[in-house]
Write an enzyme that holds these catalytic residues in place. Structure first.
Site, PDB file in Angstrom:
ATOM      1  N   ARG A 188       0.833  -1.215   0.000  1.00  0.00           N
ATOM      2  CA  ARG A 188       0.000   0.000   0.000  1.00  0.00           C
ATOM      3  C   ARG A 188       0.868   1.266   0.000  1.00  0.00           C
ATOM      4  O   ARG A 188       0.956   1.984  -0.989  1.00  0.00           O
ATOM      5  CB  ARG A 188      -0.954  -0.018   1.205  1.00  0.00           C
ATOM      6  CG  ARG A 188      -2.046   1.043   1.158  1.00  0.00           C
ATOM      7  CD  ARG A 188      -1.620   2.430   1.580  1.00  0.00           C
ATOM      8  NE  ARG A 188      -1.088   2.499   2.930  1.00  0.00           N
ATOM      9  CZ  ARG A 188      -0.531   3.590   3.439  1.00  0.00           C
ATOM     10  NH1 ARG A 188      -0.425   4.699   2.732  1.00  0.00           N
ATOM     11  NH2 ARG A 188      -0.033   3.568   4.662  1.00  0.00           N
ATOM     12  N   ASP A 189       1.548   1.521   1.102  1.00  0.00           N
ATOM     13  CA  ASP A 189       2.318   2.772   1.212  1.00  0.00           C
ATOM     14  C   ASP A 189       3.444   2.771   0.174  1.00  0.00           C
ATOM     15  O   ASP A 189       3.811   3.828  -0.355  1.00  0.00           O
ATOM     16  CB  ASP A 189       2.900   2.895   2.633  1.00  0.00           C
ATOM     17  CG  ASP A 189       3.158   4.331   3.057  1.00  0.00           C
ATOM     18  OD1 ASP A 189       3.126   5.219   2.200  1.00  0.00           O
ATOM     19  OD2 ASP A 189       3.398   4.560   4.254  1.00  0.00           O
ATOM     20  N   HIS A 226       5.395   4.372  12.762  1.00  0.00           N
ATOM     21  CA  HIS A 226       5.408   4.388  11.281  1.00  0.00           C
ATOM     22  C   HIS A 226       6.401   5.470  10.849  1.00  0.00           C
ATOM     23  O   HIS A 226       6.082   6.659  10.843  1.00  0.00           O
ATOM     24  CB  HIS A 226       3.990   4.691  10.796  1.00  0.00           C
ATOM     25  CG  HIS A 226       3.800   4.711   9.318  1.00  0.00           C
ATOM     26  ND1 HIS A 226       3.132   3.716   8.623  1.00  0.00           N
ATOM     27  CD2 HIS A 226       4.164   5.612   8.366  1.00  0.00           C
ATOM     28  CE1 HIS A 226       3.093   4.017   7.337  1.00  0.00           C
ATOM     29  NE2 HIS A 226       3.710   5.165   7.148  1.00  0.00           N
ATOM     30  N   HIS A 241       9.081   7.009   8.032  1.00  0.00           N
ATOM     31  CA  HIS A 241       9.715   7.068   6.716  1.00  0.00           C
ATOM     32  C   HIS A 241      11.188   7.401   6.965  1.00  0.00           C
ATOM     33  O   HIS A 241      11.532   8.019   7.982  1.00  0.00           O
ATOM     34  CB  HIS A 241       9.001   8.096   5.834  1.00  0.00           C
ATOM     35  CG  HIS A 241       7.662   7.591   5.365  1.00  0.00           C
ATOM     36  ND1 HIS A 241       7.420   7.208   4.061  1.00  0.00           N
ATOM     37  CD2 HIS A 241       6.512   7.360   6.036  1.00  0.00           C
ATOM     38  CE1 HIS A 241       6.176   6.781   3.956  1.00  0.00           C
ATOM     39  NE2 HIS A 241       5.595   6.861   5.138  1.00  0.00           N
ATOM     40  N   CYS A 278       4.324   9.327   0.378  1.00  0.00           N
ATOM     41  CA  CYS A 278       2.945   9.797   0.256  1.00  0.00           C
ATOM     42  C   CYS A 278       2.897  10.825  -0.869  1.00  0.00           C
ATOM     43  O   CYS A 278       3.599  11.835  -0.810  1.00  0.00           O
ATOM     44  CB  CYS A 278       2.485  10.421   1.573  1.00  0.00           C
ATOM     45  SG  CYS A 278       0.849  11.169   1.474  1.00  0.00           S
ATOM     46  N   ASN A 289       9.455   4.218   3.131  1.00  0.00           N
ATOM     47  CA  ASN A 289       9.258   3.780   4.508  1.00  0.00           C
ATOM     48  C   ASN A 289      10.536   3.120   5.006  1.00  0.00           C
ATOM     49  O   ASN A 289      11.367   2.677   4.215  1.00  0.00           O
ATOM     50  CB  ASN A 289       8.152   2.714   4.563  1.00  0.00           C
ATOM     51  CG  ASN A 289       6.784   3.288   4.342  1.00  0.00           C
ATOM     52  OD1 ASN A 289       6.397   3.570   3.223  1.00  0.00           O
ATOM     53  ND2 ASN A 289       6.045   3.465   5.411  1.00  0.00           N
TER      54      ASN A 289
HETATM   55  P1  HMG Z   1     -12.890  14.448  -2.813  1.00  0.00           P
HETATM   56  O1  HMG Z   1     -12.507  14.823  -4.215  1.00  0.00           O
HETATM   57  O2  HMG Z   1     -12.978  15.526  -1.807  1.00  0.00           O
HETATM   58  O3  HMG Z   1     -14.229  13.628  -2.677  1.00  0.00           O
HETATM   59  O4  HMG Z   1     -11.881  13.318  -2.324  1.00  0.00           O
HETATM   60  P2  HMG Z   1     -15.428  13.346  -3.582  1.00  0.00           P
HETATM   61  O5  HMG Z   1     -16.411  12.668  -2.683  1.00  0.00           O
HETATM   62  O6  HMG Z   1     -15.835  14.592  -4.317  1.00  0.00           O
HETATM   63  O7  HMG Z   1     -14.877  12.269  -4.659  1.00  0.00           O
HETATM   64  C1  HMG Z   1     -14.051  12.538  -5.756  1.00  0.00           C
HETATM   65  C2  HMG Z   1     -14.179  11.418  -6.768  1.00  0.00           C
HETATM   66  O8  HMG Z   1     -13.657  10.212  -6.209  1.00  0.00           O
HETATM   67  C3  HMG Z   1     -15.615  11.099  -7.119  1.00  0.00           C
HETATM   68  O9  HMG Z   1     -15.615  10.607  -8.443  1.00  0.00           O
HETATM   69  C4  HMG Z   1     -15.981  10.011  -6.161  1.00  0.00           C
HETATM   70  O10 HMG Z   1     -17.012   9.176  -6.643  1.00  0.00           O
HETATM   71  C5  HMG Z   1     -14.689   9.235  -6.069  1.00  0.00           C
HETATM   72  P3  HMG Z   1     -16.324  11.463  -9.633  1.00  0.00           P
HETATM   73  O11 HMG Z   1     -17.709  11.701  -9.163  1.00  0.00           O
HETATM   74  O12 HMG Z   1     -15.511  12.725  -9.714  1.00  0.00           O
HETATM   75  O13 HMG Z   1     -16.201  10.555 -10.814  1.00  0.00           O
HETATM   76  N1  HMG Z   1     -14.491   8.571  -4.776  1.00  0.00           N
HETATM   77  C6  HMG Z   1     -14.102   7.310  -4.660  1.00  0.00           C
HETATM   78  N2  HMG Z   1     -13.806   6.361  -5.550  1.00  0.00           N
HETATM   79  C7  HMG Z   1     -13.414   5.164  -5.078  1.00  0.00           C
HETATM   80  N3  HMG Z   1     -13.288   4.887  -3.749  1.00  0.00           N
HETATM   81  C8  HMG Z   1     -13.576   5.820  -2.831  1.00  0.00           C
HETATM   82  C9  HMG Z   1     -14.004   7.085  -3.267  1.00  0.00           C
HETATM   83  N4  HMG Z   1     -14.335   8.210  -2.624  1.00  0.00           N
HETATM   84  C10 HMG Z   1     -14.644   9.115  -3.559  1.00  0.00           C
HETATM   85  N5  HMG Z   1     -13.434   5.520  -1.536  1.00  0.00           N
HETATM   86  C11 HMG Z   1     -11.154  11.488  -0.925  1.00  0.00           C
HETATM   87  C12 HMG Z   1     -11.915  12.808  -0.992  1.00  0.00           C
HETATM   88  C13 HMG Z   1     -10.960  11.163   0.533  1.00  0.00           C
HETATM   89  C14 HMG Z   1     -11.962  10.413  -1.613  1.00  0.00           C
HETATM   90  C15 HMG Z   1      -9.794  11.685  -1.652  1.00  0.00           C
HETATM   91  O14 HMG Z   1      -9.182  12.804  -1.095  1.00  0.00           O
HETATM   92  C16 HMG Z   1      -8.879  10.509  -1.508  1.00  0.00           C
HETATM   93  O15 HMG Z   1      -9.137   9.440  -2.019  1.00  0.00           O
HETATM   94  N6  HMG Z   1      -7.734  10.701  -0.823  1.00  0.00           N
HETATM   95  C17 HMG Z   1      -6.783   9.626  -0.584  1.00  0.00           C
HETATM   96  C18 HMG Z   1      -5.398  10.158  -0.522  1.00  0.00           C
HETATM   97  C19 HMG Z   1      -4.431   9.050  -0.174  1.00  0.00           C
HETATM   98  O16 HMG Z   1      -4.698   7.875  -0.332  1.00  0.00           O
HETATM   99  N7  HMG Z   1      -3.226   9.454   0.321  1.00  0.00           N
HETATM  100  C20 HMG Z   1      -2.172   8.558   0.645  1.00  0.00           C
HETATM  101  C21 HMG Z   1      -2.451   7.735   1.881  1.00  0.00           C
HETATM  102  S1  HMG Z   1      -2.098   8.558   3.414  1.00  0.00           S
HETATM  103  C22 HMG Z   1      -0.435   8.219   3.691  1.00  0.00           C
HETATM  104  O17 HMG Z   1       0.241   7.755   2.816  1.00  0.00           O
HETATM  105  C23 HMG Z   1       0.151   8.441   5.049  1.00  0.00           C
HETATM  106  C24 HMG Z   1       0.304   7.138   5.854  1.00  0.00           C
HETATM  107  O18 HMG Z   1       1.140   6.216   5.186  1.00  0.00           O
HETATM  108  C25 HMG Z   1       0.870   7.430   7.248  1.00  0.00           C
HETATM  109  C26 HMG Z   1       2.154   8.280   7.221  1.00  0.00           C
HETATM  110  O19 HMG Z   1       3.089   8.021   6.450  1.00  0.00           O
HETATM  111  O20 HMG Z   1       2.205   9.168   8.078  1.00  0.00           O
HETATM  112  C27 HMG Z   1      -1.059   6.456   6.072  1.00  0.00           C
HETATM  113 MG    MG Z   2       3.345   6.286   5.245  1.00  0.00          MG
END
Ligand code: HMG
Ligand code: MG
Length: 311
Positions: free
Chosen positions: A15-16, A207, A209, A240, A249
């Protein structure tokens, strides 16, 4: 030095790791990668994310991956879920554990999930109770605990505040993320001591990096404080996309090698794990940063050269 007899590795490479790759890794290779990690003895694996494919196209095949992986007894597989839609898709694909996520800094939270921290916590109320009702365990991440790519320093009190709110919502563990890899051991001790003054250590995971090479030192600090769950990514994959400057990571084989050499058991076969990373590098099409992996590959190629000379 006081160390635990055992530690749990929570593998986040699929995933990450893969969420940050330029190359779209084929679904079948993702499944092989997860399979190889299972064969190496890893019992906790975050396999994908049910997030918007517009935001993270690399993991657009989440449902196919979740449906395609073998799930041997005793192995827990989890996936990131940002909202109710993600939960529903994850449940339909057979997930038995999910992870919700938010940040300790407002700007990173907004860039990552397009909501404020308060709105994100409210949105979790439409996710966590439904997951628990479906007998799905819920983990949580707090990102940017030790520094934010947009805001710089982050208040060390923020982690405790968010851990308490997340535990109240029913998550079984909160992983505290050094999303951009800027933490140092003194800072880790400061943040973790505040949190474990109020929560049992098993509620917390680390966690890190490894942007500045401090991840192992940070893990060691947490271990001596009784925190025994460590997130890591095979080969040191990762980053990220919404955290500029975030590099890989902590590499799973680097931390497992250190733990084993100190007599801390992980239940993982280090040779098989290293081989899983070697193969994963061919899927992503570039060298991986893990130091242990590089040393291992160097040793292998020296041995090959020697036997060619002898032969
Ligand atoms: P948004 O644009 O505000 O929300 O995104 P929305 O509801 O308007 O949706 C946008 C589009 O996505 C729409 O499609 C939705 O249907 C679709 P359209 O109508 O434009 O065709 N959609 C989805 N599709 C599939 N699955 C879903 C979903 N939700 C909406 N679940 C949202 C808000 C939260 C969805 C967006 O911002 C998002 O997906 N963000 C994810 C970002 C991400 O994954 N970042 C990396 C992970 S975090 C990380 O890495 C840190 C971590 O490792 C810890 C660390 O290192 O500290 C965890
Ligand atoms: Mg991470």
């Amino acid at each position: 030095m006081k160390l635990p007899a055992k530690a749990t590795i929570y593998e986040v490479g699929p995933r990450d790791g893969l969420q940050n790759e330029a190359r779209q890794v084929p679904t079948a290779d993702k499944i092989r990668f997860i399979d190889n990690l299972v064969k190496a003895g890893i019992k906790d694996i975050e396999i994908t994310s049910f997030v918007s494919p517009k935001w993270i196209p690399q993991l657009a095949d989440a449902a196919e991956v979740a449906r395609g992986v073998a799930r041997p007894a005793g192995v827990r597989m989890s996936a990131l879920v940002p909202n109710r839609r993600g939960l529903d898709t994850a449940l339909a694909a057979g997930m038995k554990e999910i992870a919700v996520f938010l940040s300790a800094s407002e700007t990173h939270n907004k860039k990552n999930v397009n909501k404020s921290i308060a709105e994100t916590l409210t949105a979790f109320q439409d996710v966590i109770p439904h997951a628990l009702a479906a007998k799905v365990s819920v983990r949580a991440y707090v990102s940017t605990v030790y520094g934010c790519p947009y805001e710089g320093d982050v208040d060390p009190a923020k982690a405790l505040e968010l851990v308490s709110k997340l535990v109240d919502q029913g998550v079984y563990q909160v992983s505290l993320g050094d999303t951009i890899g800027v933490a140092n051991p003194r800072q880790v001790e400061d943040v973790l001591s505040r949190v474990i003054a109020q929560h049992p250590p098993e509620v917390i995971a680390m966690h890190f990096h490894d942007t500045q090479g401090t991840a192992l030192a940070n893990v060691l600090t947490g271990l001596t404080m009784g925190i025994t769950t460590i997130d890591a990514a095979a080969g040191g994959l990762g980053g990220c996309p919404y955290a500029p400057g975030a590099s890989g990571n902590l590499a799973t084989e680097d931390v497992v090698a250190m733990l084993h050499s100190m007599g801390v058991d992980t239940g993982i076969d280090l040779d098989k794990l290293t081989d899983a990373s070697r193969v994963a590098a061919t899927y992503v099409g570039h060298e991986l940063p893990s130091k242990y992996l590089k040393a291992h590959l160097g040793k292998q190629s020296r041995a090959r050269r020697r036997s060619e000379l002898d032969g």
